[in-house]
Design a protein around this motif. Structure first.
Motif, mmCIF file in Angstrom:
data_model
loop_
_atom_site.group_PDB
_atom_site.id
_atom_site.type_symbol
_atom_site.label_atom_id
_atom_site.label_comp_id
_atom_site.label_asym_id
_atom_site.label_seq_id
_atom_site.Cartn_x
_atom_site.Cartn_y
_atom_site.Cartn_z
ATOM 1 N N GLY A 162 0.917 -1.241 0.002
ATOM 2 C CA GLY A 162 0.002 -0.062 0.069
ATOM 3 C C GLY A 162 0.801 1.388 -0.023
ATOM 4 N N HIS A 163 0.264 2.405 -0.244
ATOM 5 C CA HIS A 163 0.686 3.598 -0.340
ATOM 6 C C HIS A 163 1.913 4.057 -1.455
ATOM 7 C CE1 HIS A 163 -1.653 4.494 3.424
ATOM 8 N NE2 HIS A 163 -1.144 3.550 3.871
ATOM 9 N N LEU A 164 1.833 3.316 -2.564
ATOM 10 C CA LEU A 164 2.820 3.394 -3.333
ATOM 11 C C LEU A 164 2.976 4.766 -3.902
ATOM 12 C CD1 LEU A 164 2.093 0.154 -5.406
ATOM 13 C CD2 LEU A 164 4.000 0.547 -4.256
ATOM 14 N N ASP A 165 4.033 5.197 -4.219
ATOM 15 C CA ASP A 165 4.531 6.622 -4.731
ATOM 16 C C ASP A 165 4.076 6.687 -6.186
ATOM 17 O OD1 ASP A 165 5.719 7.222 -2.211
ATOM 18 O OD2 ASP A 165 7.807 6.841 -2.967
ATOM 19 N N ASP A 166 3.507 7.778 -6.569
ATOM 20 C CA ASP A 166 3.340 8.057 -8.009
ATOM 21 C C ASP A 166 4.491 8.511 -8.638
ATOM 22 O OD1 ASP A 166 0.310 7.868 -7.220
ATOM 23 O OD2 ASP A 166 0.251 10.142 -6.731
ATOM 24 N N VAL A 167 4.663 7.741 -9.644
ATOM 25 C CA VAL A 167 5.829 7.727 -10.579
ATOM 26 C C VAL A 167 5.691 8.587 -11.853
ATOM 27 C CG1 VAL A 167 7.640 6.488 -11.500
ATOM 28 C CG2 VAL A 167 6.873 5.833 -9.738
ATOM 29 N N TYR A 168 6.450 9.606 -12.190
ATOM 30 C CA TYR A 168 6.337 10.370 -13.633
ATOM 31 C C TYR A 168 7.660 10.431 -14.187
ATOM 32 C CZ TYR A 168 2.276 12.040 -11.303
ATOM 33 O OH TYR A 168 0.882 12.138 -10.758
ATOM 34 N N ILE A 169 7.847 10.246 -15.608
ATOM 35 C CA ILE A 169 9.003 10.084 -16.230
ATOM 36 C C ILE A 169 8.910 10.857 -17.527
ATOM 37 C CG2 ILE A 169 8.644 7.965 -17.450
ATOM 38 C CD1 ILE A 169 11.149 7.050 -16.864
ATOM 39 N N THR A 170 10.080 11.360 -18.060
ATOM 40 C CA THR A 170 10.179 12.064 -19.254
ATOM 41 C C THR A 170 11.422 11.576 -19.781
ATOM 42 O OG1 THR A 170 9.868 14.168 -20.396
ATOM 43 C CG2 THR A 170 11.034 14.137 -18.187
ATOM 44 N N HIS A 171 11.740 11.844 -20.960
ATOM 45 C CA HIS A 171 12.853 11.721 -21.842
ATOM 46 C C HIS A 171 13.487 13.136 -22.576
ATOM 47 C CE1 HIS A 171 15.193 9.906 -25.398
ATOM 48 N NE2 HIS A 171 15.350 9.177 -24.387
ATOM 49 N N ARG A 172 14.870 12.781 -22.965
ATOM 50 C CA ARG A 172 15.539 13.803 -23.240
ATOM 51 C C ARG A 172 14.806 14.486 -24.629
ATOM 52 N NH1 ARG A 172 20.461 16.046 -22.319
ATOM 53 N NH2 ARG A 172 20.849 14.246 -20.711
ATOM 54 N N SER A 173 14.520 13.618 -25.463
ATOM 55 C CA SER A 173 14.138 13.962 -26.716
ATOM 56 C C SER A 173 12.600 14.799 -26.737
ATOM 57 C CB SER A 173 13.834 12.808 -27.656
ATOM 58 O OG SER A 173 13.036 11.918 -27.040
ATOM 59 N N THR A 174 11.909 14.531 -25.723
ATOM 60 C CA THR A 174 10.718 15.155 -25.297
ATOM 61 C C THR A 174 10.933 16.596 -25.069
ATOM 62 O OG1 THR A 174 9.604 13.223 -24.271
ATOM 63 C CG2 THR A 174 8.527 15.267 -24.141
ATOM 64 N N ILE A 175 11.929 16.795 -24.615
ATOM 65 C CA ILE A 175 12.062 18.227 -23.940
ATOM 66 C C ILE A 175 13.050 19.011 -25.308
ATOM 67 C CG2 ILE A 175 13.456 19.798 -22.256
ATOM 68 C CD1 ILE A 175 11.184 18.113 -21.345
ATOM 69 N N PHE A 176 14.050 18.288 -25.803
ATOM 70 C CA PHE A 176 14.936 19.052 -26.865
ATOM 71 C C PHE A 176 14.370 18.605 -28.371
ATOM 72 C CE2 PHE A 176 17.562 18.490 -23.292
ATOM 73 C CZ PHE A 176 18.116 20.030 -22.860
ATOM 74 N N GLY A 177 13.693 17.672 -28.466
ATOM 75 C CA GLY A 177 13.338 17.120 -29.871
ATOM 76 C C GLY A 177 12.311 17.937 -30.604
ATOM 77 N N GLU A 178 12.400 18.131 -31.884
ATOM 78 C CA GLU A 178 11.865 18.957 -32.647
ATOM 79 C C GLU A 178 10.599 17.984 -33.331
ATOM 80 O OE1 GLU A 178 11.664 22.401 -36.307
ATOM 81 O OE2 GLU A 178 13.527 21.428 -35.301
ATOM 82 N N ILE A 179 9.535 18.188 -33.321
ATOM 83 C CA ILE A 179 8.594 17.359 -33.627
ATOM 84 C C ILE A 179 7.854 17.960 -35.223
ATOM 85 C CG2 ILE A 179 6.196 16.348 -33.396
ATOM 86 C CD1 ILE A 179 6.792 16.130 -30.461
ATOM 87 N N SER A 180 7.595 17.207 -36.188
ATOM 88 C CA SER A 180 7.095 17.706 -37.488
ATOM 89 C C SER A 180 6.433 16.599 -37.979
ATOM 90 C CB SER A 180 8.238 18.027 -38.394
ATOM 91 O OG SER A 180 9.124 19.028 -37.752
ATOM 92 N N LEU A 181 5.404 16.910 -38.889
ATOM 93 C CA LEU A 181 4.479 16.239 -39.518
ATOM 94 C C LEU A 181 4.939 16.149 -41.449
ATOM 95 C CD1 LEU A 181 2.981 16.738 -36.979
ATOM 96 C CD2 LEU A 181 0.980 16.323 -38.159
ATOM 97 N N TYR A 182 4.946 14.935 -41.890
ATOM 98 C CA TYR A 182 5.094 15.118 -43.337
ATOM 99 C C TYR A 182 4.306 14.004 -43.677
ATOM 100 C CZ TYR A 182 9.911 16.290 -41.377
ATOM 101 O OH TYR A 182 11.002 16.842 -40.951
ATOM 102 N N LYS A 183 3.799 14.655 -45.101
ATOM 103 C CA LYS A 183 2.919 13.780 -45.875
ATOM 104 C C LYS A 183 3.243 12.398 -46.293
ATOM 105 C CE LYS A 183 0.366 17.712 -47.961
ATOM 106 N NZ LYS A 183 -0.052 18.113 -49.414
#
Length: 943
Positions: free
Chosen positions: A120-141
């Motif tokens: 019981g009483h497990l901690d809530d865990v959150y995670i993120t990646h370097r590419s989420t912060i520095f990566g540039e997201i683009s859409l291509y046909k």
């Protein structure tokens, strides 16, 4: 007998299996291989530390004047401080509340779902990646080279399972992926057809884009594919208004709406949803994105639906909703066989994103709810959509997302059965009109399981409550402990049989219909009975309410012979002041007398005025052999053998729940939980709501048989999450009950709770107006003040009549002089009368605001007029002037209301200026039309 012994073991197995947690969760062995680099580094813990690729964010605190959006720069600085680590992790303890800085930072993190555990009483865990912060997201046909990429992204983790017979997935997983393989194959088939159409047809209605992360200035193949999106123009927006609460005048978005067919995205990039939608809008010229998820039929994937705003269904519908599936006209075949949903009949969840900034709605306290009753469903829906309002103020300016710390504890199988859409009844051609899928509550409760999925926001825990530690604020279950800040007891039931002695295990052939799971159990038990002992079985039904007749109608239409049913009715005590004055929608004396004659004519054995006394079990198994009843008032006993005993005895607190409530020192009186006017028990952090509560102060208003929606709204007000401006303790909303009766009749009963019990006459003393036409019986009950406090409709029409709630609680004069028209015999059917064009005015969302304004305007004038000392008994000429003046004011306000909202009505109401236009000559009308056109064109040119 051997056949009966087989029946006993089968029903016992069925009863235990469907109530077992192991039936809904499977345990699989999970093997995780950790591979560390082997080199000159030392072995042991030091090697593990060197191989670690994550750093932990322990705390982040800012000043009061610091702008929170700038914390993104702090995340960038943290990754720069650890250039050799790619992941950042945040741990939040369950007992502590996160500060504002943490909540701002968490929008860049992804929550990690914890597996079922005994800890019981497990901690809530959150995670993120370097590419989420520095990566540039683009859409291509889409290109031809991207077809294989889309295939791999669509398959995801199931790509390896296609070539391997066994898999080692998570250690515990819900068995809700029965049809996942078939749905994925169907989605791949549709994707192949769409991609082929896009690559070969320049005028295709579809558009496909791949989502990549990297550097947009480089070539496409040099960016990493992380997802794809498939969409087309959305042309069915006008069909959503029947069931969903949407602004009706978004004309500027016409032709700018798109429907997302499928969208896949790597989970680490979910926080970049706004960037993806804005880039998609820039390249497609769409500004309003919809995603339609159907409960029935094939479902398509959208990994960003959690970042899209869910459109709330309408609380009360404005017209009858028919559920008979008529054959639609054949549509011309297209190159892609993509089924289009029926927005008026299908059960759909609608997601929306309008490119607005995200606004999160959260709660700071950990809420724990025991039970999944209609009150609990209404409470959860009000909690999730606390941002929704009539003027769409929040939804027009923000993408409203809900994120709550809510845990619901209920029996295993209850939630799964309510959301089950795979079951098909072999006896019924229409699933929506089958007893196994038919719900007795109003559409506000029904839509929680057919047009919403509360599992997206709420954490459901299967299990039985054993004890509540009020000091430590812990709910003890069989396998774990759950901490709470505020606890809600909402485990009330409609039917609970009062047994003379405490029973450890429920008999396998004893049935009480409180949830849909109980209906499934009854169906399988009856079906096994008909297959094994088709000529010697006996079914015993006990009860005296409308739900009892609904169950008997189910038995008759699902293969049970009427001569094999024994219907025992208990004696209903009448004459009590409280019971005689309270409106009860679940019982109707006059209609039940007619239903008794129908069942008797069908050959059902009927016994009246016999109360349940006890039942006798088999010597070796938990199987009821016979049931003993006692006559009132002679106390003569009668015994009936049975293979299935179905009880509809009206009791709301189960003995198992009462046991742990009493052991937790929560005050109880009989089978009712004592609460105050705020629904608090003797513990201020524990609330109780439902049919089993009793208010200590004996209020002078009816609080039982009240609207679950209104009860939920009052609870949210008392705990401070959604406070109400004009709060009152009395109830002002009606309660709806519907059921399927014998001979395929449908009853809808709407009752209004009494606002003042002491001054009310018994229910039998009300004025009733009745009509009958075309197999439709209607009854309207008027109180002594000529308020409509009851509407009953029994009809052959297969439809939901939730719109009748708009008319219950209104004065008969407001309903277009209902009583006078009835006496003049101009109303042939109340059901048709409540669908006439004039009713649109009362159904409008802002009509209650108009009434409130009129009340605020007239109340001081009425009080001053009635308080004059020289006012005679019959009134004076000044009173007539007062009435004439107010009538003129009301007419002006009503005309102003019609002018403001005229385009909202389907039937256009006539206004005075319309008659002036009709009196003008033809050339004047044409001249005025030309002038208006020129004015519009000049205005557009200037703009």
């Amino acid at each position: 007998m051997p056949v009966r012994e087989v029946q006993v073991h089968f029903r016992e197995f069925l009863h235990l299996e469907l109530h077992s947690t192991d039936y809904y969760m499977r345990h699989e062995q999970n093997v995780i291989n950790f591979i560390y680099p082997v080199g000159k580094e030392p072995a042991g813990p030091a090697a593990i530390d060197l191989a670690s690729n994550v750093f932990l964010l322990k705390s982040i605190v800012t000043g009061e004047d610091f702008p929170l959006p700038r914390l993104f720069n702090a995340i960038v600085a943290m990754f720069c401080a650890y250039p050799d680590r790619d992941y950042c992790m945040v741990l939040i303890q369950a007992k502590h509340k996160a500060n504002k800085s943490f909540l701002e930072v968490l929008q860049y993190f992804m929550p990690v779902v914890s597996r079922p555990s005994n800890v019981g009483h497990l901690d809530d865990v959150y995670i993120t990646h370097r590419s989420t912060i520095f990566g540039e997201i683009s859409l291509y046909k889409l290109r031809k080279e991207d077809v294989a990429v889309v295939h791999n992204l669509a398959l995801g983790s199931l790509a390896k399972e296609r070539h391997s017979a066994t898999t080692t997935s998570s250690s515990f997983s819900y068995c809700s992926k029965i049809n996942e393989r078939a749905e994925l194959d169907q989605e791949l088939h549709v994707l192949d057809a769409i991609m082929k159409d896009v690559l070969e047809n320049e005028l295709s209605d579809f558009a496909v884009f791949t989502i990549r992360c990297g550097n947009s200035t480089k070539a496409v193949h040099q960016n990493t594919p992380i997802g794809f999106v498939v969409l087309r123009p959305f042309l069915n927006h006008s069909q959503l208004f029947n069931h969903y609460h949407l602004p009706e005048h978004d004309s500027h978005l016409s032709g700018r709406r798109a429907e997302i067919i499928s969208l896949r995205l790597h989970p680490l990039f979910l926080v970049s949803a706004d960037l993806i939608f804005r880039d998609l809008a820039r390249k497609t010229n769409f500004y309003d994105f919809f995603f339609i998820s159907a409960f029935n039929g094939y479902r398509y994937t959208n990994d960003l639906r959690r970042m899209m705003m869910v459109v709330e269904p309408k609380a009360i519908k404005k017209a009858p909703v028919f559920f008979r599936l008529y054959k639609e006209p054949k549509k011309p075949k297209t190159r892609i066989n993509l089924p289009s949903p029926n927005f008026s009949k299908d059960h759909l969840i609608v997601y929306r994103h309008k490119l607005n900034p995200v606004k999160w709605f959260t709660n700071s306290r950990k809420l724990v709810i025991i039970g999944f009753s209609p009150t609990a469903k209404a409470f959860l829906r009000q909690l999730v959509f606390q941002w929704n309002c009539k003027d769409h103020k929040n939804s027009d300016n923000f993408t409203c997302l809900s994120w709550f710390q809510v845990t619901v504890i209920c029996r295993a199988g209850v939630v799964e059965a309510d959301y089950d859409s795979l079951f098909k009844c072999p006896y019924c051609t229409n699933t929506l009109g089958c007893y196994l899928s038919y719900q007795n509550d109003s559409c506000f409760i029904r839509d929680c399981c057919v047009r919403l999925d509360l599992r997206y926001w709420v954490h459901f825990v299967p299990g039985r409550v054993q004890f509540v530690n009020r000091e430590k604020k812990i709910v003890k279950l069989e396998t774990c402990e759950i901490h709470y800040d505020t606890l809600f007891i909402m485990c009330d039931r409609s039917f609970s049989t009062r047994l003379p002695t405490e029973v450890k295990a429920r008999p396998c052939n004893f049935v009480e219909i409180n949830f849909r799971l109980n209906k499934f159990l009854l169906f399988y038990k009856v079906r096994a009975l008909l297959e094994d002992v088709p000529r010697t079985y006996l079914i015993l039904v006990y009860g005296n309410n409308l739900s009892t007749y609904e169950c008997i109608a189910f038995l008759i239409t699902h293969g049970v012979d009427c001569s094999r049913i024994v219907f025992v009715q208990p004696h209903r005590f009448t004459g009590k002041d409280a019971d005689a004055k309270e409106k009860n929608p679940y019982w109707d004396k006059n209609l039940q007398l007619i239903l008794d004659d129908i069942l008797t004519d069908k050959g059902i054995t009927m016994i009246t005025d016999y109360n349940f006394h006890h039942y006798n079990l088999h010597q070796t198994t938990d199987f009821i052999m016979d049931v003993v009843f006692q006559h009132f008032p002679s106390r003569k006993q009668a015994t009936f053998e049975c293979d299935i005993f179905i009880s509809f005895e009206e009791g709301h607190l189960h003995q198992r729940h009462r046991k742990w409530i009493v052991s937790s020192d929560i005050e109880v009186e009989g089978n009712e939980i004592l609460v105050n006017n705020k629904y608090q028990t003797n513990d201020p952090d524990i609330y109780a709501a439902g049919k089993y509560i009793k208010i200590r102060d004996f209020p002078n208003y009816q609080y039982k048989f009240a609207s679950d929606r209104e009860v939920a709204r009052k609870l949210l007000h008392h705990i401070g999450i959604a406070p109400l401006k004009d709060f009152e303790e009395r109830f002002s909303e009606p309660l709806l009950f519907q059921a399927i009766l014998p001979l395929r009749y449908f009853i809808t009963k709407v009752t209004m709770p009494r606002r003042y019990l002491n001054s009310e006459l018994p229910v039998m003393g009300i004025c009733s107006l009745t009509t009958y036409k075309d197999n439709t019986f209607c009854r309207v009950g008027l109180s002594t003040r000529m308020m409509v406090d009851e509407i009953v409709v029994v009809t052959k029409l297969e439809c939901h009549l939730d719109f009748l709630q708009h008319f219950c609680g209104k004065h008969e004069l407001l309903l277009n002089n209902l009583k006078a028209r009835y006496k003049a015999k101009t109303i042939s059917s109340f059901l048709k009368y409540f669908q006439e064009p004039w009713t649109e005015l009362l159904l409008h969302e802002n009509f209650e605001d108009l009434q409130a304004d009129n009340k605020e305007l007239l109340t001081p004038m009425v009080v001053s007029t009635l308080s004059r000392p020289n006012r005679g008994a019959l009134g004076e000429i000044t009173d007539m002037d007062f009435i004439t003046l107010n009538k003129r004011v009301m007419e002006i306000k009503l005309l102003a209301f019609l002018r403001e909202h005229r385009r909202d009505f389907r039937h256009k109401f006539a206004l005075p200026e319309d008659f002036l236009k009709s009196d003008s000559t033809e050339w004047e009308q044409e001249w005025n039309a030309m002038a208006e056109t020129q004015d519009d064109s000049s205005d557009s040119t200037e703009s």
